[in-house]
Design an enzyme around this catalytic site. Structure first.
Site, PDB file in Angstrom:
ATOM      1  N   TYR A  80      13.647  31.228  -6.773  1.00  0.00           N
ATOM      2  CA  TYR A  80      12.389  31.787  -7.298  1.00  0.00           C
ATOM      3  C   TYR A  80      12.456  31.886  -8.815  1.00  0.00           C
ATOM      4  O   TYR A  80      11.460  31.702  -9.510  1.00  0.00           O
ATOM      5  CB  TYR A  80      12.096  33.167  -6.675  1.00  0.00           C
ATOM      6  CG  TYR A  80      11.231  33.053  -5.433  1.00  0.00           C
ATOM      7  CD1 TYR A  80      11.763  32.570  -4.251  1.00  0.00           C
ATOM      8  CD2 TYR A  80       9.880  33.397  -5.453  1.00  0.00           C
ATOM      9  CE1 TYR A  80      10.981  32.436  -3.113  1.00  0.00           C
ATOM     10  CE2 TYR A  80       9.092  33.271  -4.321  1.00  0.00           C
ATOM     11  CZ  TYR A  80       9.650  32.793  -3.157  1.00  0.00           C
ATOM     12  OH  TYR A  80       8.870  32.644  -2.038  1.00  0.00           O
TER      13      TYR A  80
ATOM     14  N   ARG B 151      31.888  52.847   9.310  1.00  0.00           N
ATOM     15  CA  ARG B 151      32.662  52.448   8.136  1.00  0.00           C
ATOM     16  C   ARG B 151      33.901  53.310   8.027  1.00  0.00           C
ATOM     17  O   ARG B 151      33.961  54.422   8.527  1.00  0.00           O
ATOM     18  CB  ARG B 151      31.841  52.657   6.874  1.00  0.00           C
ATOM     19  CG  ARG B 151      30.834  51.596   6.670  1.00  0.00           C
ATOM     20  CD  ARG B 151      29.960  52.017   5.529  1.00  0.00           C
ATOM     21  NE  ARG B 151      28.973  51.009   5.288  1.00  0.00           N
ATOM     22  CZ  ARG B 151      29.215  49.895   4.614  1.00  0.00           C
ATOM     23  NH1 ARG B 151      30.374  49.676   4.074  1.00  0.00           N
ATOM     24  NH2 ARG B 151      28.265  49.001   4.453  1.00  0.00           N
TER      25      ARG B 151
ATOM     26  N   THR C 128      18.310  51.634  10.091  1.00  0.00           N
ATOM     27  CA  THR C 128      19.507  52.452   9.815  1.00  0.00           C
ATOM     28  C   THR C 128      19.209  53.552   8.797  1.00  0.00           C
ATOM     29  O   THR C 128      20.009  54.464   8.631  1.00  0.00           O
ATOM     30  CB  THR C 128      20.697  51.604   9.297  1.00  0.00           C
ATOM     31  OG1 THR C 128      20.246  50.830   8.184  1.00  0.00           O
ATOM     32  CG2 THR C 128      21.255  50.699  10.367  1.00  0.00           C
TER      33      THR C 128
ATOM     34  N   THR D  40      16.449  39.495   8.453  1.00  0.00           N
ATOM     35  CA  THR D  40      16.114  40.495   7.431  1.00  0.00           C
ATOM     36  C   THR D  40      16.480  39.971   6.048  1.00  0.00           C
ATOM     37  O   THR D  40      15.710  40.091   5.089  1.00  0.00           O
ATOM     38  CB  THR D  40      16.843  41.828   7.717  1.00  0.00           C
ATOM     39  OG1 THR D  40      16.426  42.287   8.998  1.00  0.00           O
ATOM     40  CG2 THR D  40      16.532  42.877   6.668  1.00  0.00           C
TER      41      THR D  40
ATOM     42  N   LEU E 196       4.092  42.188   2.795  1.00  0.00           N
ATOM     43  CA  LEU E 196       3.516  43.416   2.228  1.00  0.00           C
ATOM     44  C   LEU E 196       2.541  43.026   1.129  1.00  0.00           C
ATOM     45  O   LEU E 196       2.712  41.989   0.496  1.00  0.00           O
ATOM     46  CB  LEU E 196       4.619  44.217   1.549  1.00  0.00           C
ATOM     47  CG  LEU E 196       5.494  45.115   2.399  1.00  0.00           C
ATOM     48  CD1 LEU E 196       6.787  45.382   1.657  1.00  0.00           C
ATOM     49  CD2 LEU E 196       4.763  46.425   2.668  1.00  0.00           C
TER      50      LEU E 196
ATOM     51  N   LYS F 115      23.264  37.319   3.119  1.00  0.00           N
ATOM     52  CA  LYS F 115      23.200  37.739   1.712  1.00  0.00           C
ATOM     53  C   LYS F 115      23.351  36.534   0.788  1.00  0.00           C
ATOM     54  O   LYS F 115      22.778  36.492  -0.302  1.00  0.00           O
ATOM     55  CB  LYS F 115      24.287  38.776   1.422  1.00  0.00           C
ATOM     56  CG  LYS F 115      24.030  40.126   2.076  1.00  0.00           C
ATOM     57  CD  LYS F 115      22.864  40.869   1.425  1.00  0.00           C
ATOM     58  CE  LYS F 115      22.698  42.261   1.996  1.00  0.00           C
ATOM     59  NZ  LYS F 115      21.595  43.019   1.381  1.00  0.00           N
TER      60      LYS F 115
ATOM     61  N   TYR G  92      25.656  38.656   8.243  1.00  0.00           N
ATOM     62  CA  TYR G  92      25.501  39.473   7.027  1.00  0.00           C
ATOM     63  C   TYR G  92      25.919  38.684   5.790  1.00  0.00           C
ATOM     64  O   TYR G  92      25.166  38.583   4.824  1.00  0.00           O
ATOM     65  CB  TYR G  92      26.346  40.739   7.170  1.00  0.00           C
ATOM     66  CG  TYR G  92      26.165  41.727   6.044  1.00  0.00           C
ATOM     67  CD1 TYR G  92      24.985  42.461   5.920  1.00  0.00           C
ATOM     68  CD2 TYR G  92      27.173  41.938   5.097  1.00  0.00           C
ATOM     69  CE1 TYR G  92      24.819  43.378   4.890  1.00  0.00           C
ATOM     70  CE2 TYR G  92      27.006  42.856   4.073  1.00  0.00           C
ATOM     71  CZ  TYR G  92      25.827  43.573   3.970  1.00  0.00           C
ATOM     72  OH  TYR G  92      25.663  44.468   2.946  1.00  0.00           O
TER      73      TYR G  92
ATOM     74  N   ALA H 289      19.889  43.292  -3.863  1.00  0.00           N
ATOM     75  CA  ALA H 289      21.168  43.958  -3.589  1.00  0.00           C
ATOM     76  C   ALA H 289      21.999  43.042  -2.700  1.00  0.00           C
ATOM     77  O   ALA H 289      21.783  42.949  -1.500  1.00  0.00           O
ATOM     78  CB  ALA H 289      20.938  45.300  -2.912  1.00  0.00           C
TER      79      ALA H 289
END
Ligand code: UDP
Length: 318
Positions: free
Chosen positions: A158, A185, A36, A91, A62, A148, A144, A113
């Site tokens: 962690y 939105r 997005t 994700t 990564l 989150k 979602y 976030a």
């Protein structure tokens, strides 16, 4: 130079954050798979030798050196996160896991976030950080919301398990330049519809409320939270000015001078009835509160969309 990795850095909020960290003298690594996010959002930064764009999904591990990691990578508007809900959940879980692993390797500070969606359709108003929420775990917003929530859980584990320096912010509805025109939105929809003279689509009877924060205010809050010592949150970041969707529609009509009509459409499933942040904690810990009144922020956003739509229209001319 200190290195900051901003996952989702080509997105609406992420791209503003890349700018802010460059301005503060950081070397910025923007990681984004452009799901997005857009190249257009960061194109003006690409000539800066301290800015690096890595086109990569956080679903892949990564490896690099960095001192700070900010995780803003996730589709965030309901139509986008519902398009491929399994990808959205992955994700938030797998992506956050990979970034936390990278933070652990580097002993980096990690900021997650998160979102006001962790409060679901709240039974407590306004929402403070101690409220645990009213989330449907099996509904169309769950990919979602629960994504989150598990990302918050992972972040905290962690912290407890490895002693990682973590932070969690909960972002309430935010608007401003670089929102996607087809984001779905309410702010972008109403503005684009008003400019194009199309009916403004109000879902339900328009009595549901949201509280809208201008992006520059949010970025200030995020920066302060990132830099703050000995405070891990979670902390709400949002503007407590609350509007019904009907009020917002009238405000957009007034500010655009548009004569569009209002069109009432069915309310989506599990749509929260009200939302307003309690920002007492952000005020106390970060000395932060929003400075841009909604009218002013909307004017700037309207100008942005007017320019963007004009440019799009001239590009489409033969
Ligand atoms: N909404 C609306 N018209 C639109 C888009 C959204 O009335 O064209 C409503 C939506 O049902 C919700 C509110 O506006 O009650 C905010 O929706 P948005 O998708 O912006 O964000 P979220 O629901 O995630 O807060």
């Amino acid at each position: 130079m200190k290195r900051v990795l901003i996952a989702g850095g080509a997105g609406f909020i992420g791209s503003h954050l890349c700018e802010r960290f460059l301005d503060e003298g950081y070397e910025v690594f923007c990681v984004d798979n452009l799901y997005t996010g857009t190249r257009e959002n960061i194109i003006h930064l690409e000539a800066n030798p301290h800015f690096h764009f890595i086109e990569e999904s956080i679903l892949n591990p990564l490896d690099m050196r960095c001192e700070i990691i900010l995780n803003f990578a996730c589709p965030a508007s309901p139509p986008h996160y519902q398009k491929d809900p399994i990808y959205t959940a992955r994700t938030s879980f797998e992506g956050t896991f990979h970034l936390l692993e990278l933070a652990r390797k580097n002993n980096a500070r990690f900021l997650m976030a998160s979102t006001s969606e962790v409060y679901g359709d709240p039974e407590v108003h306004p929402q403070s950080e101690s409220y645990r929420g009213n989330v449907n775990p099996i509904g169309i917003r769950s990919c979602y919301d629960e994504g989150k929530r598990i990302a918050e859980t992972l972040t905290m584990d962690y912290r407890r398990f490895y002693g990682l320096d973590t932070k969690i912010i909960r972002i309430f509805n935010t608007y401003g330049p670089r929102m996607l025109e087809n984001d779905g939105r309410v702010v972008s929809n109403f503005i684009v519809q008003a400019i194009q003279g199309k009916p403004l689509t109000i879902y339900g009877d328009g009595s549901q409320t949201r509280s809208f924060c201008y992006v520059s205010d949010l970025v200030e809050g995020i920066y302060r939270m990132t830099m703050k010592e000995n405070f891990s949150g979670p902390v709400n970041l949002g503007n407590p000015e609350e509007y019904t969707m009907k009020e917002l529609a009238h405000l957009v009509l007034e500010l655009t001078g548009s004569r569009s009509s209002l069109e009432f459409l069915p309310l989506p499933e599990d749509d929260p009835k009200k939302r307003r942040p309690d920002i007492t904690l952000a005020k106390k810990e970060l000395n932060w509160s929003p400075q841009v009144p909604v009218r002013e922020g909307l004017k700037a956003t309207i100008e942005y969309f007017q320019k963007k739509l004009k440019a799009g229209a001239s590009q489409r001319q033969p």
